[in-house]
Design a protein around this motif. Structure first.
Motif, PDB file in Angstrom:
ATOM      1  N   LEU A 232       0.822  -1.218   0.000  1.00 31.71           N
ATOM      2  CA  LEU A 232       0.000   0.000   0.000  1.00 31.71           C
ATOM      3  C   LEU A 232       0.853   1.263   0.000  1.00 31.71           C
ATOM      4  CD1 LEU A 232      -2.870  -0.981   2.480  1.00 31.71           C
ATOM      5  CD2 LEU A 232      -3.148  -0.382   0.065  1.00 31.71           C
ATOM      6  N   LEU A 233       2.067   1.143   0.517  1.00 30.93           N
ATOM      7  CA  LEU A 233       2.947   2.314   0.603  1.00 30.93           C
ATOM      8  C   LEU A 233       3.396   2.815  -0.764  1.00 30.93           C
ATOM      9  CD1 LEU A 233       5.174   1.269   3.656  1.00 30.93           C
ATOM     10  CD2 LEU A 233       3.180   2.802   3.641  1.00 30.93           C
ATOM     11  N   VAL A 234       3.270   1.968  -1.797  1.00 32.88           N
ATOM     12  CA  VAL A 234       3.678   2.418  -3.137  1.00 32.88           C
ATOM     13  C   VAL A 234       2.613   3.315  -3.763  1.00 32.88           C
ATOM     14  CG1 VAL A 234       4.952   0.269  -3.431  1.00 32.88           C
ATOM     15  CG2 VAL A 234       2.670   0.469  -4.419  1.00 32.88           C
ATOM     16  N   LEU A 235       1.433   3.361  -3.151  1.00 36.05           N
ATOM     17  CA  LEU A 235       0.334   4.153  -3.705  1.00 36.05           C
ATOM     18  C   LEU A 235       0.323   5.554  -3.112  1.00 36.05           C
ATOM     19  CD1 LEU A 235      -2.565   1.519  -3.438  1.00 36.05           C
ATOM     20  CD2 LEU A 235      -1.036   1.919  -5.380  1.00 36.05           C
ATOM     21  N   ASP A 236      -0.217   6.497  -3.857  1.00 38.47           N
ATOM     22  CA  ASP A 236      -0.414   7.838  -3.313  1.00 38.47           C
ATOM     23  C   ASP A 236      -1.567   7.791  -2.313  1.00 38.47           C
ATOM     24  OD1 ASP A 236      -3.050   8.719  -4.758  1.00 38.47           O
ATOM     25  OD2 ASP A 236      -1.767   7.906  -6.338  1.00 38.47           O
ATOM     26  N   GLU A 237      -1.716   8.860  -1.552  1.00 43.94           N
ATOM     27  CA  GLU A 237      -2.689   8.883  -0.460  1.00 43.94           C
ATOM     28  C   GLU A 237      -4.112   8.642  -0.952  1.00 43.94           C
ATOM     29  OE1 GLU A 237      -4.218   9.013   3.293  1.00 43.94           O
ATOM     30  OE2 GLU A 237      -2.108   8.962   2.689  1.00 43.94           O
ATOM     31  N   ARG A 238      -4.474   9.279  -2.059  1.00 40.17           N
ATOM     32  CA  ARG A 238      -5.837   9.116  -2.573  1.00 40.17           C
ATOM     33  C   ARG A 238      -6.109   7.679  -2.996  1.00 40.17           C
ATOM     34  NH1 ARG A 238      -7.996  12.769  -7.545  1.00 40.17           N
ATOM     35  NH2 ARG A 238      -6.270  11.678  -8.579  1.00 40.17           N
ATOM     36  N   SER A 239      -5.156   7.073  -3.685  1.00 41.77           N
ATOM     37  CA  SER A 239      -5.326   5.690  -4.130  1.00 41.77           C
ATOM     38  C   SER A 239      -5.406   4.740  -2.938  1.00 41.77           C
ATOM     39  CB  SER A 239      -4.167   5.279  -5.049  1.00 41.77           C
ATOM     40  OG  SER A 239      -4.175   6.044  -6.235  1.00 41.77           O
ATOM     41  N   GLN A 240      -4.585   5.017  -1.896  1.00 37.15           N
ATOM     42  CA  GLN A 240      -4.656   4.195  -0.685  1.00 37.15           C
ATOM     43  C   GLN A 240      -6.044   4.235  -0.072  1.00 37.15           C
ATOM     44  OE1 GLN A 240      -1.637   4.697   2.317  1.00 37.15           O
ATOM     45  NE2 GLN A 240      -0.031   5.139   0.794  1.00 37.15           N
ATOM     46  N   GLN A 241      -6.601   5.439   0.028  1.00 32.95           N
ATOM     47  CA  GLN A 241      -7.929   5.580   0.630  1.00 32.95           C
ATOM     48  C   GLN A 241      -9.002   4.885  -0.202  1.00 32.95           C
ATOM     49  OE1 GLN A 241      -8.697   6.750   3.641  1.00 32.95           O
ATOM     50  NE2 GLN A 241      -6.461   6.915   3.903  1.00 32.95           N
ATOM     51  N   ILE A 242      -8.880   4.964  -1.518  1.00 29.03           N
ATOM     52  CA  ILE A 242      -9.854   4.297  -2.383  1.00 29.03           C
ATOM     53  C   ILE A 242      -9.820   2.785  -2.162  1.00 29.03           C
ATOM     54  CG2 ILE A 242     -10.417   3.742  -4.789  1.00 29.03           C
ATOM     55  CD1 ILE A 242      -9.540   6.567  -5.537  1.00 29.03           C
TER      56      ILE A 242
END
Length: 288
Positions: A232-242
């Motif tokens: 999950l850390l490879v994703l940006d904040e918005r993508s993580q939340q989605i």
């Protein structure tokens, strides 16, 4: 009759495109002509009548076979299996029932294609009973529409198909599994471990032993959780939340695309695209 079909095989035609053009070149018979030919075949065993009935319906077999292109199997093979079903239907067709041949033959065409798909989609059969076969094909349609199943969607699919929730979970697991070669050396699969000669078959579960099963399960759960957290850390904040709101909610409630779209002030289609891209990145990160 089976010998006659060799005259229209792919080997003689040359290519699938050529075969399709050839099949579409034959005219569709009128109801009266079709009935007349069927009677000649039924009462006088006229092979020429059978051949004409086959040729005039090849286009319909191609159309049906195209519906199974999502299984990763050769289109030519699917069509050939459908042709076998067509021939079986012609042999059993009674012209006095006053229906078109193709209406009668659809069941036989699909039956042969289904059998071929189930035998060749995986090395290990995913469905062996009649109920499992029905569930396999219906579940694929549902997965295309819904994607990954949460608990509520499993209940909906089970209700729609008239099966238990356990049946849906088991079939979904079978469909998600990948074929592997049992006796290749580990260094063939993992180039970095060039000196490791452990064979894949050593990883098979020993059904006779239950030693430390609970510990193994706990360790695996912890490992999987850690892998997902790191991915999950490879994703940006918005993508993580989605991803978290769509798939990792504690109450197992899947938030709709529309709801997330309103929160971020973007379209639902854009949310879907972000989710799809995030899933691809997660898969790469987890498998690395």
């Amino acid at each position: 009759m089976k010998n006659k079909i060799h005259a229209i095989s792919f080997l003689n035609i040359g290519s699938l495109d050529s075969y399709i053009r050839m099949a579409n070149s034959f005219s569709i018979l009128s109801f009266e002509k079709e009935k007349s030919l069927a009677k000649k075949l039924l009462f006088y065993r006229e092979i020429e009548s059978a051949k004409l009935l086959i040729l005039s319906n090849l286009r319909f077999v191609i159309h049906i076979a195209r519906n199974y292109s999502g299984y990763g199997l050769p289109q030519a093979d699917l069509i050939q299996e459908g042709n076998i079903g067509l021939m079986k239907a012609i042999r059993r067709f009674n012209p006095d029932i006053n229906v078109r041949l193709i209406s009668f033959a659809v069941h036989w065409i699909k039956s042969e294609i289904h059998e071929y798909v189930l035998k060749n989609w995986r090395i290990v059969k995913v469905a062996t009973t009649k109920a499992q076969r029905k569930l396999f094909f219906n579940l694929r349609k549902s997965k295309k529409r819904l994607g990954w199943f949460n608990r509520q969607e499993i209940e909906i699919v089970a209700s729609e198909l008239g099966v238990s929730r356990q049946d849906v979970r088991e079939m979904e697991a079978r469909m998600s599994a990948q074929d592997i070669t049992l006796d290749i050396e580990a260094k063939d699969s993992f180039p970095d471990h060039s000196t490791c000669n452990i064979r894949s078959s050593f990883y098979l579960e020993d059904k006779k032993s239950n030693f430390a099963i609970n510990i193994e399960r706990d360790n695996w759960a912890s490992h999987a959780t850690a892998k997902l957290s790191n991915a999950l850390l490879v994703l940006d904040e918005r993508s993580q939340q989605i991803i978290k709101r769509r798939w990792l909610a504690h109450n197992n409630v899947k938030i709709t695309l529309q709801s997330i779209a309103r929160d971020y002030g973007i379209s639902a289609e854009r949310v879907r695209q972000l989710e799809k891209n995030a899933m691809k990145k997660l898969k790469i990160a987890i498998e690395t």
